[in-house]
Design an enzyme around this catalytic site. Structure first.
Site, PDB file in Angstrom:
ATOM      1  CG  PHE A 197      -1.917  -1.004   1.360  1.00 24.09           C
ATOM      2  CD1 PHE A 197      -3.193  -0.812   0.856  1.00 24.09           C
ATOM      3  CD2 PHE A 197      -1.627  -2.213   1.986  1.00 24.09           C
ATOM      4  CE1 PHE A 197      -4.158  -1.796   0.968  1.00 24.09           C
ATOM      5  CE2 PHE A 197      -2.588  -3.203   2.104  1.00 24.09           C
ATOM      6  CZ  PHE A 197      -3.862  -2.994   1.591  1.00 24.09           C
ATOM      7  CG  ASP A 198       1.118   5.865  -1.661  1.00 27.20           C
ATOM      8  OD1 ASP A 198       2.267   6.089  -1.271  1.00 27.20           O
ATOM      9  OD2 ASP A 198       0.262   6.748  -1.865  1.00 27.20           O
TER      10      ASP A 198
END
Length: 879
Positions: free
Chosen positions: A569-570
């Site tokens: 995930f960013d």
């Protein structure tokens, strides 16, 4: 698997040599994508270098490669064209494969794929073949291209019955790199000629001025009529689209009557024979057409095998069994068409979401116009409880809007007017969702005035429909396997049938018995169910996802999404809200909170820094209307903070380093400990000093999304074992956010290239990994993942183009739905494979040992119908 090598002219502006970092980024972006084996630059000492790409066309399309390269900063000349058209006449997956093979054999065609739903994707070399040649070939194959005059997919508007592209259209299209696309009604020869001339005039234009294939000279009313006509006769016949079903039922009726009369002694035998022959005619009408088409193309598909079996039964005098074969086979085909139509309708229903007209406001008066005539900058009026007709920004009014048709959100979203309408054109892409509306969504009780920001053909809904249609023309890994299996299986069946014809030489039986057994085996071994099992499931899955606000670009990402064990995930905007908030107000040395906030808000109000915006916004909310002093003479101290004059005193606001360097009293050890404690929680600190007096400090943090922790837990419950977070923020911030939401492996201080390396390492260790981001800053990392997932894709063209899976809503909560749907699709595909192959495995030995052809037909067609309706269950999937 087939592999291709292409040399694409690529322009790398302002790059001194091919060792520049931009080139490295381009190569890294391309080579990380599944299906691209190698990418490298071949420089000839000229301004234009050659980008050499080795790729697998069954895994990734050339159009996709060009989009990835553009995202990486390379401008590609359109040496290779991309054509996506919808045609009438593709009856089922087996016919689609025949069409695919014929198109792939055309000189100049790099790759082609025809889907059972009627969408055909073709990649071609413009210097060797034109769109005119391709469209002519489709018509020669009795596959007229469909066209909707009022479609959101058209790239032109119609003025007085003539096609006209606006100057703005052409400017937008010039650098867009979008593919050409056409949609419904038969093309006429002079229209093809016109297209070819345009294509040849500008063979190396950056963009072909888009979708010129869609041009025609009919008026709206005439096109609507021709569309209805084409639709009614999709399958050809006097009863329109139901002709095949009616012919099948007539076949069954004649068979039943003839079979019944054969037991009536007073009725001559020729009556039953005549009825059987009639049954053959109606049951075999389409079968003969399809078999002839396949044989002429050099293929011996299932239809041909069935025709041989039916003729063989007639030769043996088994007219009833042959008629039963044709009846059940044609009935099975009809049910296939019905089921595939159901799945198609789930997708085509998207096109009905947007209204056909809009209320345009001009000089205070409103007029009703076709949505195709709306231009960027027009003002439209949205009445309460009506559909919104274009993408735009609200300039007057407030309301709640039901965005479920686009984003899948179940709760209406509050919308309000944008405070600075004059600046919309300058920063339209950065305007927040609460000010934006999308075509096809439904307004609530408020009346709105909206400034149009996108043409009808470029709206979020239009792009969604277009990309879903393109997803139909992509093969899944399982479909590639079944196609390859059939490629060897059908010839093997024919070989076995030939051998069985000579069984009378080995065992004591007449030739007729051996021939009958061979025909029964031919029926039993025909893999009809196998051919339809995967396409029907993929189409249903993609359609269901689109209705839930998830765009899945074809069978490959749909299947891959379900086998993931790792997700990256960013952080900013994905797991967090994407904007800092004032979380802590801590006072020092007897100052009160009001004094601290009034001082901070007054000074930061002069700054345009994002942290200053957060202090002013949230500080004013806490002060609740209390008057503010006026600050002046703001001076920014890079990397440290700011200082300004307030009531004759100097105010400093910044981090601890600022006060080590600034004149005046330094931070005490006690204050330093308080700062370190707050920063240890992952917050950004802003210390406030007025003169020599420390008033206190503010803590700011990009807070986690409300649903982030719940989503992470759901993903863990689904069996995803490795969840990591990638961020450019410092490691302490990353650790704090990860601890709060349950991420086990946060990685901070990452540059974009570091994120790419992190994804590559995770892919090496886990095999498959998805990268979840916004599709813009995270494009390189997403390109190197097995599945790239973009959030908040509604309104973002870049996110829609970059991602394999696009979550239309700016919410992470729909991610478990997408993964669950993928796993359900994968499960149904496996079930269908077991049913189809299992039936063949049972029937072939059984028919060899004496099972009659009638039972073989029933088992064969029964399995086909079962797998199709099993796939339709996906349309009702709920997370």
């Amino acid at each position: 698997m087939e592999k291709l090598t292409l040399n694409l002219p690529v322009l790398l502006p302002d790059i001194p040599d091919v060792k520049d970092k931009c080139v490295t980024r381009l190569i890294s972006t391309l080579e990380g994508r599944e299906g691209i084996l190698r990418a490298h630059i071949k420089s000839n000492g000229e301004p234009t270098s050659q980008l050499c790409i080795h790729f697998e066309p069954d895994v990734i399309s050339l159009h996709r490669i060009k989009n990835l390269a553009r995202q990486a900063g390379a401008q590609l000349h359109d040496t290779f064209g991309h054509l996506l058209v919808e045609v009438s006449g593709i009856r089922h997956p087996r016919h689609a494969r025949t069409v695919t093979r014929r198109l792939q054999r055309l000189e100049g065609v790099v790759d082609a794929y025809a889907g059972a739903t009627g969408w055909v994707r073709i990649e071609f070399n413009r210097s060797m073949i034109t769109k005119y040649n391709i469209l002519e070939m489709l018509e020669a194959m009795n596959l007229p291209v469909k066209q909707r005059a009022n479609s959101y997919q058209d790239s032109i508007t119609l003025v007085d019955g003539q096609p006209e592209s606006s100057k703005q259209d052409q400017e937008q299209q010039k650098g867009s790199g979008e593919h050409e696309e056409t949609s419904e009604s038969k093309y006429e020869s002079h229209q093809h000629k016109e297209l070819a001339e345009k294509d040849d005039e500008h063979p190396k234009d950056k963009h072909d001025h888009g979708h010129n294939d869609a041009e025609h000279t009919h008026k709206h009313e005439e096109d609507e009529e021709s569309h209805e006509h084409a639709h009614d006769h999709d399958h050809g016949g006097i009863f329109g689209e139901k002709t095949e079903l009616i012919f099948s039922l007539i076949c069954g009726g004649l068979l039943t009557t003839g079979f019944g009369l054969s037991y009536v002694s007073t009725v001559p035998g020729w009556v039953s024979l005549a009825l059987y022959i009639g049954s053959y005619f109606f049951g075999g009408y389409y079968l003969v057409q399809e078999a002839y088409t396949e044989v002429r193309a050099g293929n011996f598909e299932i239809d041909f095998l069935m025709l041989i079996a039916a003729v063989g039964a007639a030769i043996l005098g088994e007219w009833a069994e042959g008629a039963l074969l044709l009846f059940l086979f044609s009935l099975g085909h009809s049910l296939e068409h019905y089921a595939m139509g159901r799945a198609r309708d789930a997708i085509k229903g998207l096109a009905d979401l947007a209204p056909k007209t809009a209320l345009r406001k001009t000089d205070g008066a409103t007029e009703e116009v076709l949505v195709e005539k709306l231009q960027v900058g027009d003002i439209i009026v949205i009445k309460p409880n009506s559909k919104i007709s274009a993408d735009g920004v609200i300039i007057n009014g407030e309301s709640s809007v039901n965005q479920a048709p686009i984003t899948g959100e179940s709760v209406p979203v509050d919308k309000m007017e944008y405070e600075n309408p004059e600046s919309i054109d300058e920063d339209v892409d950065s305007i927040k969702d609460k000010y934006r509306v999308f075509a096809g969504t439904i307004n609530g009780n408020g009346s709105l005035e909206v400034k149009v920001t996108k043409l009808a053909k470029d709206s979020t809904l239009s792009r969604l429909i277009k990309l879903v249609n393109e997803a139909e023309a992509q093969k899944s890994p399982t479909q590639q396997f079944t196609d390859k299996f059939e490629k060897y299986f059908v010839p093997a069946v024919l070989g076995l049938v030939v051998l069985l014809n000579f069984a009378f030489l080995v065992i004591n039986e007449p030739f007729s018995a051996s021939f009958y057994r061979a025909m029964a085996v031919l029926v039993a071994a025909s893999p009809c169910a196998l051919a339809i099992s995967t396409p029907s499931a993929v189409l249903s899955g993609v359609g269901r996802a689109a209705r839930g606000g998830v765009l899945i670009k074809g069978g490959r990402p749909l299947e891959n999404l379900g086998i993931l064990k790792a997700l990256a995930f960013d952080k900013t905007g994905t797991l967090t809200e994407g904007e800092p908030k004032l979380t802590d107000v801590i006072t020092f040395e007897g100052a009160d909170e009001q004094e601290l906030l009034r001082t901070a808000v007054a000074v930061e109000g002069l700054s345009d820094h994002p942290l200053a915006d957060a202090v002013v916004r949230d500080g004013k909310q806490r002060l609740d209307g209390i008057d503010l002093p006026e600050a002046e003479d703001l001076e920014s101290i890079t990397g440290r903070g700011v200082k300004a004059k307030l009531n004759g005193s100097t105010v400093h606001i910044g981090n601890a380093e600022l006060f080590e360097e600034a004149d005046g009293i330094k931070l005490s050890d006690d204050l330093k400990q308080k700062v370190e404690k707050l920063e240890g929680e992952g917050k950004t600190t802003m210390i406030v000093r007025n003169g020599d007096r420390y008033l206190g400090m503010l803590g700011l943090m990009d807070t986690p999304r409300e649903d982030a922790k719940d989503v992470i837990q759901k993903l863990r419950n689904m069996g995803l074992t490795h969840l990591i977070m990638l961020t450019g923020d410092n490691q302490r911030v990353a650790d704090a956010v990860a601890k709060e939401i349950g991420i086990d492996d946060p990685k901070g201080n990452l540059l974009p290239e570091d994120k790419v390396e992190a994804v590559k390492k995770l892919r090496e260790s886990e095999g498959h990994v998805a990268m979840v981001g916004d599709g813009v800053n995270d494009a390189p990392a997403m390109a190197n993942s097995t599945v790239g997932i973009a959030m908040g894709a509604a309104g973002s063209d870049v996110a829609l183009e970059t991602a394999d899976v696009a979550l239309m809503a700016d919410k992470i909560s729909v991610l478990p739905f997408a993964i669950g749907l993928s796993r359900k699709t994968k499960s149904i595909i496996k079930q269908n494979l077991w049913i189809s192959l299992g039936m063949v495995a049972i029937l072939v030995p059984a028919t060899i040992l004496g099972l009659s052809m009638g039972w073989a037909v029933i088992g064969h067609e029964g399995s086909t119908v079962v797998v199709v309706f099993n796939a339709l269950r996906l349309l009702g999937y709920k997370a």
